[in-house]
Design a protein around this motif. Structure first.
Motif: not given
Lengths: 307, 307
Positions: B216-244
């Protein structure tokens, strides 16, 4: 008023409902206070606590503690669920009071949650209380078989969702401005908006203590009938009592053109129907004998409460 | 990119993430459709289904199914919880989109719930989905010890409430119009708004299958890190991608003066941090060996997804 046969036994003389409810309220409020300490981000905990600790009779948690004891459990076993019931009830009040819903400024004599914290925080405070209710039951319940705790989670979820509170509120909103809705629609609204959570309160305590199917059915009937009586009395009070007595805006139903029992049946027939419901609620308790004394008295209290 | 040692074994060649995700999405969407039939009062079920069945990658339920299988369970054991995770996620989107919150008109390329059904129904649809999520887990989960199901209820409740999603959203709202909030506040927002539910998704599947504390601890760490990456990517896309491309309003963060990873770190450093997070996520999976292949590929998919 129908009474159970054994209500004149000596020990009855010692039962005082006022003290019983006051003790229950004190126990529940201390548990609610402990259940939700303020941590970062403080604003959301402040908002949740503002409404959760705003008083009220704490009838739902008391019913839960009462049935758990009545069926052979302890109040400790039921206390987390009792708190969860009040969290869920509070959530429904916070969301119902929002401007896009019933748009109420006062509740229990205090400004409503969104008037103090804003609509955004009020929505989130409700969401937070709803989610925490389930977490609290799952984490804090002690000395109860997990299978029984899961039954409570299922019942509570059903009582709050589209099959319960939420479904009742939707039909209520759709019925606004239609004072002539049919009786079965009005019954749907109240069996879902009011009776569903009362039933979950009464039944969940018994489920935690391992009640039989027959016991659960009897308690469901009791809960349904006190829920009905409670709502009829509420509608009557909206006509007859002042805002000061109610702690909320009076005369609101008529102003909103809401169908109510008095608007459908008139005041006298509404009072009679409430009496009938309470009589049936009490007769549903017969198999529990003297142990049901608190539930009998609570039923009588509902009918007596303010008029 | 860090890779686990055994990723070049023959069976790897047969694993196709695209097919895996498509199959998972089909399975989950059929289960969601079955879970919520339309009954009276239809309007609330229509509103709940409108958002619940509006598409999306179904990443959270797929993660839950994946970890349950990885730890030795079956997808059937996890399917009700997988559906519940999507219900909770959908609730958070419906409420976040409300005018008093983020005030969004479009989501996944469709009008948001309140634009179609009104604010009142949207609030209730969210409440209904949240309550039903817990009921669904408690009622529908088969072949899992009740104690493990309760652990899932507790985790999910925590992930949604003030200690999770709701807490993150509150701090997010408080931070609006403050583009210079400190990094730790931004991290708090995202570990609560995004990572908490991803963690619950990853961990709940494993809990149902009886995973050990270390797992469970290993999986928590995995989840935390993909969650962080997911949000960073989301923020990047808000800048670089179109609404479409996004299926929602682009450029909104800047317009709302929201602090984002790109606004704090710049685009290049944000991309580098997302890469680091994914690398650590993958390294957290080492003890699971080849069985973790889907999770590894999902992590890599997040970083690659659109830029």
């Amino acid at each position: 008023m129908v009474m159970t046969d054994d209500r004149n036994s000596p020990q009855d003389e010692q039962f005082d409902l006022h003290t019983y409810l006051a003790e229950g309220k004190t126990l529940v409020e201390a548990a609610l206070d402990r259940a939700l300490p303020v941590i970062y981000p403080e604003r959301i905990y402040d908002a949740m606590r503002y409404s959760l600790l705003a008083g009220g009779k704490r009838l739902r948690p008391i019913l839960c503690l009462t049935t758990c004891e009545m069926v052979g459990g302890t109040r400790e076993m039921a206390l987390p669920t009792a708190c969860a019931l009040e969290m869920v009830h509070t959530m429904s009040l916070i969301h119902d009071d929002l401007p896009s819903m019933d748009n109420d400024d006062y509740r229990r004599g205090k400004l409503t949650n969104h008037k103090v914290f804003g609509d955004d925080v009020a929505i989130l405070a409700g969401d937070g209380l709803l989610a925490y209710a389930f977490e609290h039951i799952a984490v804090e319940t002690q000395d109860v078989p997990p299978a029984n705790i899961l039954k409570v989670v299922a019942r509570l979820g059903r009582a709050v969702g589209a099959a319960g509170l939420v479904g009742g509120q939707i039909v209520d909103l759709e019925s606004e401005g239609k004072p002539d809705i049919p009786l079965d629609t009005l019954q749907f609204i109240h069996t879902h908006k009011t009776a569903a959570l009362l039933e979950a309160s009464v039944v969940s305590g018994a489920l935690l203590a391992g009640a039989s199917t027959t016991e659960i059915e009897d308690l469901s009937r009791y809960a349904y009938q006190i829920g009905l009586a409670f709502q009829i009395v509420d509608d009557i009070l909206d006509v007859t009592a002042s805002s000061e007595v109610l702690g909320k805006t009076a005369g609101k139903d008529a102003k909103m053109q809401k169908a109510t029992y008095p608007s459908l049946w008139g005041l006298e027939e509404s009072k009679r129907q409430a009496q009938l419901a309470i009589a049936d609620a009490i007769s549903a308790l017969q198999s529990f004998g003297e142990a049901a004394r608190p539930l009998v008295e609570i039923a009588e209290f509902i009918i007596r409460r303010q008029y």
